[in-house]
Design a protein around this motif. Structure first.
Motif, short mmCIF file in Angstrom:
data_model
loop_
_atom_site.label_atom_id
_atom_site.label_comp_id
_atom_site.label_asym_id
_atom_site.label_seq_id
_atom_site.Cartn_x
_atom_site.Cartn_y
_atom_site.Cartn_z
N TYR A 3 -2.27 16.83 -9.24
CA TYR A 3 -1.62 17.86 -8.16
C TYR A 3 -1.47 17.02 -6.82
CZ TYR A 3 -3.66 21.27 -11.42
OH TYR A 3 -4.14 21.98 -12.57
N SER A 4 -0.33 17.71 -6.13
CA SER A 4 0.12 17.12 -4.90
C SER A 4 -1.23 17.32 -3.99
CB SER A 4 1.43 17.74 -4.37
OG SER A 4 2.46 17.48 -5.05
N SER A 5 -1.82 18.53 -3.93
CA SER A 5 -3.01 18.57 -3.25
C SER A 5 -4.11 19.56 -3.92
CB SER A 5 -2.43 19.39 -1.93
OG SER A 5 -1.72 20.71 -2.08
N TYR A 29 0.76 -1.22 -0.17
CA TYR A 29 0.01 0.22 -0.04
C TYR A 29 0.84 1.43 -0.20
CZ TYR A 29 -3.35 3.36 1.37
OH TYR A 29 -4.16 4.64 1.56
N LYS A 30 1.99 1.28 0.55
CA LYS A 30 2.79 2.45 0.80
C LYS A 30 3.48 2.88 -0.35
CE LYS A 30 7.09 -0.22 2.24
NZ LYS A 30 7.79 -0.11 3.47
N GLN A 31 3.64 1.95 -1.34
CA GLN A 31 3.95 2.37 -2.87
C GLN A 31 2.95 3.27 -3.72
OE1 GLN A 31 4.75 -2.10 -3.85
NE2 GLN A 31 6.66 -1.03 -4.59
N TRP A 32 1.87 3.48 -3.09
CA TRP A 32 0.79 4.27 -3.73
C TRP A 32 1.21 5.74 -3.15
CZ3 TRP A 32 -2.56 3.29 -7.67
CH2 TRP A 32 -3.10 1.73 -7.52
N SER A 33 1.10 6.81 -4.03
CA SER A 33 1.03 8.27 -3.68
C SER A 33 -0.09 9.00 -3.64
CB SER A 33 2.27 9.05 -4.44
OG SER A 33 1.84 9.20 -5.72
N ARG A 34 -0.50 9.73 -2.87
CA ARG A 34 -1.72 10.46 -2.85
C ARG A 34 -1.67 11.76 -3.61
NH1 ARG A 34 -4.72 14.15 1.15
NH2 ARG A 34 -6.76 13.54 1.23
#
Length: 296
Positions: free
Chosen positions: A209-211, A186-191
């Motif tokens: 976008y990052s946010s 799961y930690k390989q995903w980026s939000r």
């Protein structure tokens, strides 16, 4: 994906490898069938000394013309607060190619969980009236003083900066790597925050976008003719040359991620996977993306 040749490896006279001669593994370690490989867009393993490709095929953002129906105004009432939880700044506007400058008062920042945030004040909105007095053409300092000193309750009327309501946007999980499957961990995903269309792109442009704050800041900067610096984002003009895979699920302990893959024809080795724990978000985004792409 990882490519593992079966020894001994036979080659055609042309030097190319047959599908039957390769074991191809997805990003999550699941072996792909030969039929799946044939249906996938063409991909190749990295050659010795070759680095993975940087993203290519991106497009520039551009402000979208708004119709009268898209120019939205809204009112916010502050019953007693002296600190409103927002930053107002001056923004200069010019009419066409004229040298005549008009000062506007614009919401530059909204403090999270502050008075303005809780009442729905939107980043980039233009201040129109203060307690029913028109300030749309008044100098910034005069309008700011009125906001500070006029008696409470304080009623402010704003014009929305141009965030188009029907733009598909929300937070999602993104993974860009070789292979068509979700990552093993799961930690390989980026939000990231996705937007399709909206105020600064045509309806077939997918932006990442990052946010949400970064997206809103890009919109504000473009409406104020300011450069976009210090904000990282990707923008892809979707078309039939893009391949889009079906929605799938991947389980990580107590988490279930619904995701689909998107293959950019300009990317030599990587495939974009987009997912979320909220299946409704992903299926809605998938429906939007599929309008412009080819089924994979």
């Amino acid at each position: 994906f990882e490519v593992v040749p079966k020894p001994p490896l036979e080659r055609r006279q042309s030097g190319s490898m047959r599908v039957e001669e390769l074991d191809i593994w997805g990003d999550d370690g699941a072996q792909m069938t030969k039929d799946e490989i044939r249906r996938r867009p063409s991909m190749r393993p990295l050659r010795p000394g070759e680095e993975e490709d940087e993203e290519e095929g991106e497009v520039q953002l551009e402000l979208q013309e708004r119709t009268a129906a898209q120019v939205e105004t809204y009112e916010v009432v502050f019953p007693h607060e002296s600190k409103l939880g927002m930053l107002l700044e001056r923004a200069d506007e010019w009419e066409g190619n004229s040298a005549s400058r008009q000062e506007r008062t614009v919401v530059k920042m909204v403090i999270e969980n502050g008075a303005a945030d809780s009442r729905g004040v939107r980043l980039g909105s233009k201040l129109l009236t203060v307690n029913s007095e028109d300030v749309s053409t008044r100098p910034y300092l005069e309008a700011l003083e009125m906001v500070k000193t006029m008696p409470r309750p304080l009623t402010l009327k704003f014009e929305n900066c141009g965030f188009v309501k029907d733009a598909s946007q929300d937070y999602c999980l993104v993974r860009k790597a070789q292979g068509y499957y979700a990552p093993q961990q799961y930690k390989q995903w980026s939000r990231q925050y996705f937007v399709i269309g909206g105020a600064v792109a045509k309806g077939n442009v997918l932006q990442l976008y990052s946010s949400k704050i970064d997206f809103e800041q890009v919109v504000v900067n473009m409406f104020q003719n300011r450069p976009i610096t210090g904000i990282e984002f990707k923008a892809y003009k979707l078309g039939l040359s893009f391949k889009c895979g079906p929605c799938r699920e991947r389980h990580y302990g107590g988490r279930t991620i619904t995701y689909f893959w998107l293959k950019n024809p300009a990317s030599k080795t990587k495939v974009l996977k987009i997912g979320s724990e909220n299946a409704a978000v992903v299926t809605a985004l998938y429906a939007q993306v599929r309008k412009y792409t080819t089924a994979g």
